[in-house]
Write a protein that holds these residues in place. Structure first.
Motif, PDB file in Angstrom:
ATOM      1  N   ALA A   1      19.868 -36.220 -44.982  1.00  0.00           N
ATOM      2  CA  ALA A   1      19.133 -34.980 -44.759  1.00  0.00           C
ATOM      3  C   ALA A   1      18.291 -34.723 -46.005  1.00  0.00           C
ATOM      4  CB  ALA A   1      20.106 -33.829 -44.530  1.00  0.00           C
ATOM      5  N   GLN A   2      17.123 -34.125 -45.822  1.00  0.00           N
ATOM      6  CA  GLN A   2      16.224 -33.930 -46.954  1.00  0.00           C
ATOM      7  C   GLN A   2      16.898 -33.177 -48.101  1.00  0.00           C
ATOM      8  OE1 GLN A   2      12.425 -32.181 -46.017  1.00  0.00           O
ATOM      9  NE2 GLN A   2      11.690 -32.394 -48.088  1.00  0.00           N
ATOM     10  N   SER A   3      17.709 -32.171 -47.803  1.00  0.00           N
ATOM     11  CA  SER A   3      18.388 -31.416 -48.861  1.00  0.00           C
ATOM     12  C   SER A   3      19.348 -32.309 -49.646  1.00  0.00           C
ATOM     13  CB  SER A   3      19.125 -30.210 -48.272  1.00  0.00           C
ATOM     14  OG  SER A   3      20.086 -30.641 -47.317  1.00  0.00           O
ATOM     15  N   ASP A   4      20.046 -33.228 -48.975  1.00  0.00           N
ATOM     16  CA  ASP A   4      20.958 -34.152 -49.665  1.00  0.00           C
ATOM     17  C   ASP A   4      20.184 -35.171 -50.490  1.00  0.00           C
ATOM     18  OD1 ASP A   4      23.224 -32.920 -48.619  1.00  0.00           O
ATOM     19  OD2 ASP A   4      23.263 -34.232 -46.863  1.00  0.00           O
ATOM     20  N   LEU A   5      19.068 -35.657 -49.947  1.00  0.00           N
ATOM     21  CA  LEU A   5      18.260 -36.613 -50.701  1.00  0.00           C
ATOM     22  C   LEU A   5      17.674 -35.962 -51.952  1.00  0.00           C
ATOM     23  CD1 LEU A   5      17.131 -39.436 -51.011  1.00  0.00           C
ATOM     24  CD2 LEU A   5      15.288 -38.816 -49.448  1.00  0.00           C
ATOM     25  N   LEU A   6      17.290 -34.709 -51.852  1.00  0.00           N
ATOM     26  CA  LEU A   6      16.796 -33.994 -53.035  1.00  0.00           C
ATOM     27  C   LEU A   6      17.874 -33.896 -54.110  1.00  0.00           C
ATOM     28  CD1 LEU A   6      14.646 -31.194 -51.407  1.00  0.00           C
ATOM     29  CD2 LEU A   6      13.842 -32.951 -53.005  1.00  0.00           C
ATOM     30  N   LEU A   7      19.124 -33.674 -53.713  1.00  0.00           N
ATOM     31  CA  LEU A   7      20.229 -33.654 -54.682  1.00  0.00           C
ATOM     32  C   LEU A   7      20.350 -35.005 -55.386  1.00  0.00           C
ATOM     33  CD1 LEU A   7      23.005 -31.753 -52.695  1.00  0.00           C
ATOM     34  CD2 LEU A   7      21.796 -30.954 -54.740  1.00  0.00           C
ATOM     35  N   VAL A   8      20.266 -36.084 -54.620  1.00  0.00           N
ATOM     36  CA  VAL A   8      20.352 -37.436 -55.197  1.00  0.00           C
ATOM     37  C   VAL A   8      19.183 -37.669 -56.149  1.00  0.00           C
ATOM     38  CG1 VAL A   8      20.227 -39.907 -54.673  1.00  0.00           C
ATOM     39  CG2 VAL A   8      21.657 -38.417 -53.270  1.00  0.00           C
TER      40      VAL A   8
ATOM     41  N   ARG B   1      17.420 -35.536 -57.840  1.00  0.00           N
ATOM     42  CA  ARG B   1      17.564 -34.749 -59.076  1.00  0.00           C
ATOM     43  C   ARG B   1      18.618 -35.339 -60.002  1.00  0.00           C
ATOM     44  NH1 ARG B   1      17.180 -29.987 -55.250  1.00  0.00           N
ATOM     45  NH2 ARG B   1      14.985 -29.403 -55.406  1.00  0.00           N
ATOM     46  N   TRP B   2      19.636 -35.962 -59.421  1.00  0.00           N
ATOM     47  CA  TRP B   2      20.741 -36.536 -60.186  1.00  0.00           C
ATOM     48  C   TRP B   2      20.421 -37.931 -60.705  1.00  0.00           C
ATOM     49  CZ3 TRP B   2      23.282 -40.985 -58.601  1.00  0.00           C
ATOM     50  CH2 TRP B   2      24.409 -41.341 -59.346  1.00  0.00           C
TER      51      TRP B   2
ATOM     52  N   ALA C   1      20.062 -45.256 -66.375  1.00  0.00           N
ATOM     53  CA  ALA C   1      21.504 -45.486 -66.337  1.00  0.00           C
ATOM     54  C   ALA C   1      21.871 -46.694 -65.472  1.00  0.00           C
ATOM     55  CB  ALA C   1      22.225 -44.239 -65.827  1.00  0.00           C
ATOM     56  N   LYS C   2      20.882 -47.334 -64.863  1.00  0.00           N
ATOM     57  CA  LYS C   2      21.080 -48.500 -64.004  1.00  0.00           C
ATOM     58  C   LYS C   2      22.132 -48.231 -62.929  1.00  0.00           C
ATOM     59  CE  LYS C   2      19.435 -51.548 -67.496  1.00  0.00           C
ATOM     60  NZ  LYS C   2      19.346 -52.813 -68.047  1.00  0.00           N
ATOM     61  N   PRO C   3      21.846 -47.272 -62.053  1.00  0.00           N
ATOM     62  CA  PRO C   3      22.824 -46.909 -61.019  1.00  0.00           C
ATOM     63  C   PRO C   3      23.071 -48.051 -60.044  1.00  0.00           C
ATOM     64  CG  PRO C   3      20.708 -45.911 -60.558  1.00  0.00           C
ATOM     65  CD  PRO C   3      20.601 -46.544 -61.921  1.00  0.00           C
TER      66      PRO C   3
END
Length: 107
Positions: free
Chosen positions: A78-85, A87-88, A93-95
Motif C-alpha cells: 500500500a502506498q502508505s506502507d511503501l512511504l514508511l519503507v 523514509r526508513w 547501510a546496504k539493506p
C-alpha cells in the motif's frame, strides 16, 4: 521517471536487468522492458546486478499497489506502507531484502 524510462527484462539484450531510457526514435535494443512510469513510487531491488547474468532474474521492485494483489517477481505495498519503507531505507547501510511466504506472527 517519465514515459521513456524502462527496466530491461529481455535476457538477449546487452541492457538486460538495467534501467534504460527509450530512445526518442522509439527503436530500443531490447524486446521487452518494464515501463517504470506505471508506478507512482518504487524501489529497484538489485538482484542479479554484479555481474548481470542473462536469464538469472531481472526487474524486481518494491512498488505501490493495494498490498494484497500478487505481483510476478515484485512486491506490492500500500502506498502508505511503501512511504514508511522509503523514509526508513538507507542505501548506504546496504539493506538486504528477505521475503518469506505467509504472514509474520503478531507481536
Amino acid at each position: 521517471v517519465d514515459a521513456r524510462d524502462r527496466f530491461v527484462d529481455d535476457p538477449r539484450s546487452p541492457h538486460y536487468n538495467t534501467w534504460q531510457r527509450l530512445p526518442a526514435s522509439g527503436r530500443a535494443a531490447w524486446r521487452s522492458a518494464e515501463e517504470l512510469a506505471r508506478y507512482r513510487l518504487g524501489v529497484v531491488v538489485l538482484h542479479n546486478a554484479a555481474p548481470v547474468r542473462a536469464s538469472a532474474g531481472s526487474a524486481i521492485f518494491l512498488h505501490d499497489g493495494d498490498g494484497r494483489t500478487a505481483s510476478v517477481g515484485c512486491t506490492t505495498l500500500a502506498q502508505s506502507d511503501l512511504l514508511l519503507v522509503l523514509r526508513w531505507l538507507s542505501p548506504e547501510a546496504k539493506p538486504l531484502l528477505v521475503q518469506v511466504p505467509g504472514q509474520l506472527p503478531s507481536r
